[in-house]
Write an enzyme that holds these catalytic residues in place. Structure first.
Site, PDB file in Angstrom:
ATOM      1  CE  LYS A  58      -2.297  -2.684  -0.473  1.00  0.00           C
ATOM      2  NZ  LYS A  58      -2.385  -4.153  -0.397  1.00  0.00           N
ATOM      3  N   GLY A 187      -0.033 -14.063 -13.293  1.00  0.00           N
ATOM      4  CA  GLY A 187      -1.159 -14.123 -12.363  1.00  0.00           C
ATOM      5  C   GLY A 187      -1.870 -12.788 -12.245  1.00  0.00           C
ATOM      6  N   GLY A 189      -4.217 -12.041 -10.166  1.00  0.00           N
ATOM      7  CA  GLY A 189      -4.926 -12.015  -8.887  1.00  0.00           C
ATOM      8  C   GLY A 189      -4.700 -10.662  -8.223  1.00  0.00           C
ATOM      9  CD  GLU A 210      -5.185 -15.619 -14.342  1.00  0.00           C
ATOM     10  OE1 GLU A 210      -4.610 -15.049 -13.403  1.00  0.00           O
ATOM     11  OE2 GLU A 210      -5.482 -16.840 -14.310  1.00  0.00           O
ATOM     12  CB  VAL A 276       0.955 -18.237  -9.530  1.00  0.00           C
ATOM     13  CG1 VAL A 276       1.439 -17.751 -10.881  1.00  0.00           C
ATOM     14  CG2 VAL A 276       2.088 -18.889  -8.753  1.00  0.00           C
ATOM     15  CG  ASP A 318      -2.554 -15.951   4.962  1.00  0.00           C
ATOM     16  OD1 ASP A 318      -3.682 -15.474   5.196  1.00  0.00           O
ATOM     17  OD2 ASP A 318      -1.683 -15.359   4.285  1.00  0.00           O
ATOM     18  CG  HIS A 450     -24.667  16.762  -0.554  1.00  0.00           C
ATOM     19  ND1 HIS A 450     -24.543  15.994  -1.696  1.00  0.00           N
ATOM     20  CD2 HIS A 450     -24.603  18.060  -0.955  1.00  0.00           C
ATOM     21  CE1 HIS A 450     -24.423  16.800  -2.742  1.00  0.00           C
ATOM     22  NE2 HIS A 450     -24.452  18.051  -2.321  1.00  0.00           N
TER      23      HIS A 450
END
Ligand code: FAD
Ligand code: AMP
Length: 477
Positions: A58, A187, A189, A210, A276, A318, A450
């Site tokens: 990021k 890849g 992704g 890809e 990948v 993970d 707004h």
């Protein structure tokens, strides 16, 4: 004497470090084992996310976007300047400082919460004992509860072996010291698109190879179509149905072979990023008599509460089934610790937001229209384009839309899909609404400030039942 803890966590990524802090906050005597060392050989907490994942990517996405804006996005505001240049080592240095600050911050949080850090490689033995092999030798610690949070690492593919010079993985792609002229990415992704975008904005000619014919399969079809169109316009050459079959490093370049509908092709790059996917890390994590089962794909087997096959041993993040995302890992850590304490925490796996931090950002929560249709659920859909948003116009950032999908019978919101400015922030509002079972009508009746980008969510919710104000409604009331 053997040290004994209420909770021992293996791995200090966003799953493990959050679990350890939570455990200490709930009064449990807690240790966290971590082995990762930074470029200076110092122990660095924070796992993939802080060191080589979410945060550094990021940081580079933000830097490269500012460069892109400075080059091409200011003139429309009447700001004229010439000669914008990029100092890549300075950009990479800024990224590394952010990483250092954050990983140091985790060390500080461990200290202030009283979490014991054990540096080294952790291995679960039988009977909830853990062997720690560190710089000072081997130590065995005992625990009433063990949380395995060893995370994931990039998948390697034989046709493109990573050397971290010419062929790199996501970690190597965060360290380029100059902008590659021709950059290949294997890849399409999340990681491939984010890193491809960084270097494309800085001037690389980026080609994404890809294997699948479908782009961003997990996203809502309307979003993935819009994304492909936009990325292509931005200059990313995304080749679908292109499976990489081989590569050869020749001096400073790499020749890549791939097959597509027309047969075998070759293409030459200066750098190649292999993106990948990622696989769970269980190397030397479990002694043969630990009793912990691994599933057929190599993930530690757990139930909905992250309980493994051994009572008192949990696994999160993970290294277990589900989305490989930092916030999923952290929330699993919190759920596990709360349950260790006897609280009835449950995680809502149906409402984990996904984000791709490209520009425009892409984010969604809940189900896609194509999934709901395949499940036979009747839905009403409302969309609102940022092109009709005053706030987006003011920011000169009008690409994309918000799409709200609601159950046709109950009007309950089942999915929120955003491609456009601040999609990640907007989709979180959808997630909150969905967590509380909000209907599209209720969301449409809420007062939104707004002018904000959030008004696009408001209007899309109104559009579900034909009530949008600032666009023509597809559905009539
Ligand atoms: P990890 O973060 O992988 O941490 C595991 C830790 O365990 C590591 O520090 C490792 O050294 C340690 N370890 C492993 N085995 C042992 C052992 N035996 N003994 C001691 N220590 C051990 N996710 C998002 O949600 N948002 C994003 O924007 C995002 N961007 C990403 C960008 C990139 C380039 C990459 C690569 C990933 C990104 N991710 C993102 C994914 C995110 O980083 C992971 O989902 C997250 O880090 C998983 O957390 P974890 O705690 O399960 O594991
Ligand atoms: P993700 O798992 O979301 O990070 O995406 C990784 C992508 O890489 C998937 O879409 C795969 O189809 C793609 N992929 C895997 N192997 C190859 C290959 N040999 N050539 C091209 N693409 C690949």
């Amino acid at each position: 004497m053997t040290q004994k803890f209420d909770v021992v966590v293996i791995g200090a990524g966003p799953g493990g470090y959050v679990a350890a802090i939570k455990a200490a906050q709930l009064g449990l005597k807690t240790a966290c084992i971590e082995k990762y060392q930074d470029g200076e050989g110092k122990l660095a907490l924070g796992g993939t996310c802080l060191n080589v994942g979410c945060i550094p990517s990021k940081a580079l996405l933000d830097s490269s976007w500012k460069f892109h804006e400075a080059q091409d996005g200011f003139a429309i505001h009447g700001i004229n300047h010439a000669g914008v240049t990029i100092d890549v080592p300075a950009m990479i240095g800024r990224k590394s400082n952010i990483v250092k600050n954050l990983t140091g911050g985790v060390a500080g949080l461990f200290k202030s919460n009283g979490v014991t850090v054990l540096q080294g490689h952790g291995k679960l033995l039988a009977g909830k004992k853990v062997e720690v092999t560190g710089p000072n030798g081997v130590e065995i610690v005992e625990a009433d509860n063990v949380i395995l949070a060893s995370g994931s690492r990039p998948i390697d593919i034989p046709p493109a072996p990573v050397d971290q010079k010419t062929i790199v993985d996501s970690t190597g792609a965060l360290e380029f010291q100059q902008v590659p002229k021709r950059l290949g990415v294997i890849g399409a992704g999340v990681i491939g698109l984010e890193l491809g975008s960084v270097w494309s904005r800085l001037g690389s000619e980026v080609t994404v190879l890809e294997a699948l014919d479908t782009f961003l399969m997990a996203a809502d079809t309307a979003v993935s179509k819009e994304a492909l169109k936009t990325f292509t316009k931005q200059g990313l050459d995304i080749k679908l149905g292109a499976r990489v079959t081989g590569s050869e490093v020749q001096g400073e370049e790499v020749l890549v072979k791939y097959t597509d509908a027309n047969g075998e092709q070759t293409i030459t790059f200066d750098k190649l990023i292999v993106a990948v996917g990622r696989r769970p890390v269980t190397t030397d994590l479990l002694a043969s008599d630990s009793g912990v089962d691994i599933d057929e794909r190599g993930f530690i087997y757990v139930d909905d509460y992250c309980t493994t096959s051994v009572p008192g041993v949990y696994a999160i993040g993970d290294v277990v089934r589900g989305l490989m995302l930092a916030h999923k890992a952290s929330e699993e850590g919190i759920m596990v610790v709360e349950r260790i304490k006897g609280h009835k925490a449950v995680m809502n796996y149906d409402l984990i937001p996904s984000v791709i931090y490209t520009h425009p950002e892409i984010a969604w929560v809940g189900k896609t229209e194509q999934t709901l249709k395949a499940e036979g659920v009747e839905v009403n859909v409302g969309s609102f384009p940022f092109a009709a948003s005053g706030r987006a116009m003011a920011a000169n950032d009008t690409g994309g839309f918000v799409k709200v999908i609601a159950d046709a019978k109950t009007d309950r919101v089942l999915g929120v899909h955003v491609i456009g400015p601040s999609a990640a922030e907007l989709v979180q509002q959808g997630a909150i609404a969905m967590e509380f079972g909000t209907s599209a009508e209720d969301l449409g009746m809420m007062v939104f400030s707004h002018p904000t980008l959030s008004e696009a969510l408001h209007e899309a919710a109104l559009a579900v039942n034909g009530g949008a104000i600032h666009i023509a409604n597809r559905k009539k009331r």
